[in-house]
Design a protein around this motif. Structure first.
Motif, PDB file in Angstrom:
ATOM      1  N   ARG A 195       0.814  -1.219   0.000  1.00  0.00           N
ATOM      2  CA  ARG A 195       0.000   0.000   0.000  1.00  0.00           C
ATOM      3  C   ARG A 195       0.848   1.269   0.000  1.00  0.00           C
ATOM      4  O   ARG A 195       0.297   2.367   0.061  1.00  0.00           O
ATOM      5  CB  ARG A 195      -0.938  -0.007   1.237  1.00  0.00           C
ATOM      6  CG  ARG A 195      -2.057  -1.038   1.123  1.00  0.00           C
ATOM      7  CD  ARG A 195      -3.018  -0.664  -0.012  1.00  0.00           C
ATOM      8  NE  ARG A 195      -3.996  -1.687  -0.302  1.00  0.00           N
ATOM      9  CZ  ARG A 195      -3.884  -2.630  -1.240  1.00  0.00           C
ATOM     10  NH1 ARG A 195      -2.789  -2.700  -1.986  1.00  0.00           N
ATOM     11  NH2 ARG A 195      -4.835  -3.508  -1.452  1.00  0.00           N
ATOM     12  N   ASP A 246      -5.481   4.382  -3.042  1.00  0.00           N
ATOM     13  CA  ASP A 246      -5.043   3.710  -1.816  1.00  0.00           C
ATOM     14  C   ASP A 246      -3.563   3.325  -1.841  1.00  0.00           C
ATOM     15  O   ASP A 246      -3.089   2.654  -0.940  1.00  0.00           O
ATOM     16  CB  ASP A 246      -5.889   2.455  -1.559  1.00  0.00           C
ATOM     17  CG  ASP A 246      -7.174   2.818  -0.845  1.00  0.00           C
ATOM     18  OD1 ASP A 246      -7.251   3.932  -0.287  1.00  0.00           O
ATOM     19  OD2 ASP A 246      -8.103   1.990  -0.859  1.00  0.00           O
ATOM     20  N   LEU A 291      -1.303   4.479   7.767  1.00  0.00           N
ATOM     21  CA  LEU A 291      -1.204   3.198   7.078  1.00  0.00           C
ATOM     22  C   LEU A 291      -0.515   2.231   8.041  1.00  0.00           C
ATOM     23  O   LEU A 291       0.627   2.458   8.455  1.00  0.00           O
ATOM     24  CB  LEU A 291      -0.392   3.341   5.787  1.00  0.00           C
ATOM     25  CG  LEU A 291      -0.063   2.034   5.059  1.00  0.00           C
ATOM     26  CD1 LEU A 291      -1.327   1.282   4.648  1.00  0.00           C
ATOM     27  CD2 LEU A 291       0.803   2.298   3.824  1.00  0.00           C
ATOM     28  N   HIS A 338      -8.189  -4.030  13.840  1.00  0.00           N
ATOM     29  CA  HIS A 338      -7.424  -3.562  12.662  1.00  0.00           C
ATOM     30  C   HIS A 338      -6.260  -4.478  12.349  1.00  0.00           C
ATOM     31  O   HIS A 338      -5.783  -5.202  13.210  1.00  0.00           O
ATOM     32  CB  HIS A 338      -6.926  -2.138  12.918  1.00  0.00           C
ATOM     33  CG  HIS A 338      -8.053  -1.192  13.155  1.00  0.00           C
ATOM     34  ND1 HIS A 338      -8.885  -0.770  12.153  1.00  0.00           N
ATOM     35  CD2 HIS A 338      -8.492  -0.617  14.291  1.00  0.00           C
ATOM     36  CE1 HIS A 338      -9.795   0.043  12.668  1.00  0.00           C
ATOM     37  NE2 HIS A 338      -9.578   0.146  13.954  1.00  0.00           N
ATOM     38  N   LYS A 339      -5.842  -4.407  11.088  1.00  0.00           N
ATOM     39  CA  LYS A 339      -4.664  -5.214  10.736  1.00  0.00           C
ATOM     40  C   LYS A 339      -3.763  -4.497   9.731  1.00  0.00           C
ATOM     41  O   LYS A 339      -4.156  -3.496   9.123  1.00  0.00           O
ATOM     42  CB  LYS A 339      -5.085  -6.595  10.232  1.00  0.00           C
ATOM     43  CG  LYS A 339      -6.059  -6.599   9.074  1.00  0.00           C
ATOM     44  CD  LYS A 339      -6.383  -8.045   8.728  1.00  0.00           C
ATOM     45  CE  LYS A 339      -7.134  -8.156   7.420  1.00  0.00           C
ATOM     46  NZ  LYS A 339      -8.385  -7.390   7.329  1.00  0.00           N
ATOM     47  N   GLU A 374      -4.041  -1.872   6.372  1.00  0.00           N
ATOM     48  CA  GLU A 374      -5.263  -1.047   6.364  1.00  0.00           C
ATOM     49  C   GLU A 374      -4.912   0.413   6.646  1.00  0.00           C
ATOM     50  O   GLU A 374      -3.928   0.704   7.336  1.00  0.00           O
ATOM     51  CB  GLU A 374      -6.185  -1.476   7.511  1.00  0.00           C
ATOM     52  CG  GLU A 374      -7.058  -2.649   7.224  1.00  0.00           C
ATOM     53  CD  GLU A 374      -7.879  -3.010   8.476  1.00  0.00           C
ATOM     54  OE1 GLU A 374      -8.343  -4.146   8.498  1.00  0.00           O
ATOM     55  OE2 GLU A 374      -8.009  -2.186   9.420  1.00  0.00           O
ATOM     56  N   TYR A 375      -5.764   1.298   6.143  1.00  0.00           N
ATOM     57  CA  TYR A 375      -5.688   2.704   6.558  1.00  0.00           C
ATOM     58  C   TYR A 375      -6.657   2.884   7.715  1.00  0.00           C
ATOM     59  O   TYR A 375      -7.757   2.334   7.696  1.00  0.00           O
ATOM     60  CB  TYR A 375      -6.107   3.630   5.423  1.00  0.00           C
ATOM     61  CG  TYR A 375      -5.081   3.723   4.325  1.00  0.00           C
ATOM     62  CD1 TYR A 375      -4.006   4.602   4.432  1.00  0.00           C
ATOM     63  CD2 TYR A 375      -5.192   2.944   3.178  1.00  0.00           C
ATOM     64  CE1 TYR A 375      -3.056   4.695   3.424  1.00  0.00           C
ATOM     65  CE2 TYR A 375      -4.245   3.028   2.163  1.00  0.00           C
ATOM     66  CZ  TYR A 375      -3.188   3.908   2.293  1.00  0.00           C
ATOM     67  OH  TYR A 375      -2.244   3.997   1.307  1.00  0.00           O
ATOM     68  N   VAL A 376      -6.245   3.665   8.704  1.00  0.00           N
ATOM     69  CA  VAL A 376      -7.137   3.913   9.832  1.00  0.00           C
ATOM     70  C   VAL A 376      -6.907   5.348  10.325  1.00  0.00           C
ATOM     71  O   VAL A 376      -5.790   5.869  10.258  1.00  0.00           O
ATOM     72  CB  VAL A 376      -6.900   2.857  10.950  1.00  0.00           C
ATOM     73  CG1 VAL A 376      -5.477   2.886  11.463  1.00  0.00           C
ATOM     74  CG2 VAL A 376      -7.859   3.019  12.098  1.00  0.00           C
TER      75      VAL A 376
END
Ligand code: SAM
Ligand code: SF4
Length: 491
Positions: free
Chosen positions: A233, A281, A439, A468-469, A472-474
């Motif tokens: 990503r 992304d 990220l 979350h893992k 991923e974006y958070v």
């Protein structure tokens, strides 16, 4: 002789915690490819030192040798082929590799057929001298000759010492798919240029990596797309001076003669845009920018694309114009500060980092203070700080005297490091009380219950795992920090 290896390492660790461009924790890391087929049964131990470009090159080397049936091992004791990808930028980088070669002696005692090869910048700098001085070395390969490795290995297997240190005006390894080794599966590095034409007076790179060439943008886009499709990503575009990237059909950039050709060519901002358009992304970072070539067009391109990170590594080397001129950097203090003003105007809050060399030939106390005052003016997020290390054959070695005593270099470095620590703390605190798009790169170093990632400005953010893992974006709201890490909760 410079002692800055001993002194430098702790500074890097303290000032660049978890930074990715020269990750000290990765120095000497051996690469392991998972699920490789048994192939020829021969085992490769491949260890890398130096800048990210070297780690990226090792992925090319591994790709070439895995194609020839090698599998990788992280235990050099069981290897049939030991390769060390080396750095020559400072004297201590070479000493580190020389010491490491001693460890490999016992492998040869147990398995006399095992081969040892030295790759990269130190191989290029020392050439056959390395074979003469380090009796256990069988193969010496410069950064532009990795395609020749299978032939060189065959030669060495026949009992001959093998060497190829020819530098190329064309080679970019554009068609080779690097194996992503030792990667977190989220962030990947992609080389966009090789070599350097700048001839900074202190620097060995133009001698070890040859003339600057840019890589075909089609192959860069393909590599970035492939990385995205396999779950990555973030890509970092790599080059010694990314801003001077220019593609007009290959070869040396000076071969681009006419203004028409220039207008039709792909320059760095155009390339950035092309990579940014692959997928919103996919995050884009790049390194290294050169102050003399960083244009407003590049800065506007970053500002115009959400997925191009708001972070620029802009080495300054010195805050004094006389020293910059002696360094042959091609800019003055005023020019550099004007570039910083442009960045801050066009991208408010942009993360900015630097490289500084302390104690360059004839640097006075006043000139050292100019570096400190420039740091005050910029307030960098973090930086890489080095004592000057004289390198053979460079312009500085030929022209100037390395006359700043070691203890003064050391003291000046300490002052620079101490000031940077204050600025890093200030910049980190500025991120508290805000929501950051992060990220996720993996678990935090301290706990498997916490995740870590980076915001656009390249600050490390840590927060509880929840559901979350990695990859991923958070959005994370941060309510506190350590000196270099923001801490918060996913929102
Ligand atoms: N191309 C990049 C640039 O121009 O900034 C970086 C190249 S070099 C691999 C990384 C850093 O090493 C340089 O920015 C400089 O600060 C440092 N460096 C290079 N030669 C050095 C020397 N002889 N002594 C101490 N530091 C050196
Ligand atoms: Fe070395 Fe200067 Fe080229 Fe950077 S720009 S690699 S410091 S010669």
């Amino acid at each position: 002789m410079s002692l800055n290896y001993v002194n430098l390492r702790p500074y890097l660790l303290q000032t660049n915690v978890e930074n990715k461009i020269i990750d000290e924790s990765k120095q000497g890391e051996a690469l392991l490819v998972k699920n490789a087929s048994p192939g020829s049964g021969k085992k490769l131990f491949l260890e890398s030192y130096g800048c990210q470009m070297n780690f990226s090159d090792s992925e090319i080397v591994a790709s070439i040798l895995i194609d020839k049936g090698y599998t990788t091992t992280q235990n050099f004791e069981e290897a049939d082929l030991i390769l060390v990808n080396t750095c020559a930028i400072r004297e201590n980088a070479e000493l580190r590799v020389r010491n490491r070669l001693n460890d490999f002696k016992r492998v040869k005692l147990r398995n006399p057929k095992a081969l040892v090869g030295v790759l990269g910048c130190m191989a290029e700098r020392l050439k056959s001298q390395l074979l003469e001085e380090e009796k256990l070395v069988d193969i010496v390969v410069g950064p532009d000759s990795y395609r020749d490795l299978p032939n060189l290995i065959e030669e060495a297997e026949d009992g001959r010492k093998a060497i190829n240190v020819i530098l190329s005006k064309e080679e970019t390894y554009a068609d080779l798919t690097p194996v992503r080794l030792g990667s977190n599966g989220v962030t990947a590095f992609i080389s966009i240029t090789r070599g350097c034409d700048n001839m900074c007076s202190f620097c060995v790179v133009p001698f070890t990596r040859g003339r600057e060439r840019s890589r075909d943008p089609k192959s860069i886009i393909k590599e970035a797309k492939d990385a995205f499709d396999t779950g990555f990503r973030e890509v970092t575009l790599l080059g010694q001076n990314v801003d001077s990237y220019i593609w007009s059909g290959g070869g040396l950039k000076k071969d681009i003669l006419t203004p028409e050709q220039k207008a039709e060519s792909v320059n760095f901002p155009k390339l950035l845009e092309m990579v940014a358009q692959i997928n919103p992304d996919l995050r884009i970072r790049f390194s290294t920018s050169h102050p003399k070539d960083l244009t407003d067009e590049v800065i506007h391109t970053i500002a115009a694309h959400e997925n191009i990170c708001n972070y620029i590594h802009l080495p300054v080397q010195s805050g004094n114009s006389r020293i910059l001129e002696m360094m042959n950097r091609g800019y003055s203090r005023e020019w550099y500060l004007e570039r910083i003003a442009s960045i801050k105007r066009i991208i408010p809050g942009c993360g900015i980092s630097m490289d500084i060399i302390t104690g360059f030939c004839s640097e006075t106390e006043e000139e050292h203070k100019d570096t400190l005052s420039l740091m005050e003016a910029v307030q960098y997020d973090f930086g890489y700080m080095f004592m000057y290390s004289e390198r053979p054959k460079t312009l500085a070695e030929r022209k100037y005297k390395d006359d700043v005593p070691e203890n003064i270099k050391k003291r000046r470095l300490q002052e620079i490091v101490d000031l940077q620590r204050i600025h890093s703390g200030i910049r980190t605190k500025e991120g508290v009380g805000k929501t950051h798009r992060v990220l996720i790169e993996g678990f935090s170093k301290k706990s498997q219950d916490m995740l870590m990632g980076r915001n656009s400005e390249n600050s490390v953010v840590v927060f509880p795992k929840g559901n979350h893992k990695k990859g991923e974006y958070v959005n994370v709201f941060t309510d506190r920090c350590t000196s270099s890490t923001l801490i918060g909760e996913a929102v």
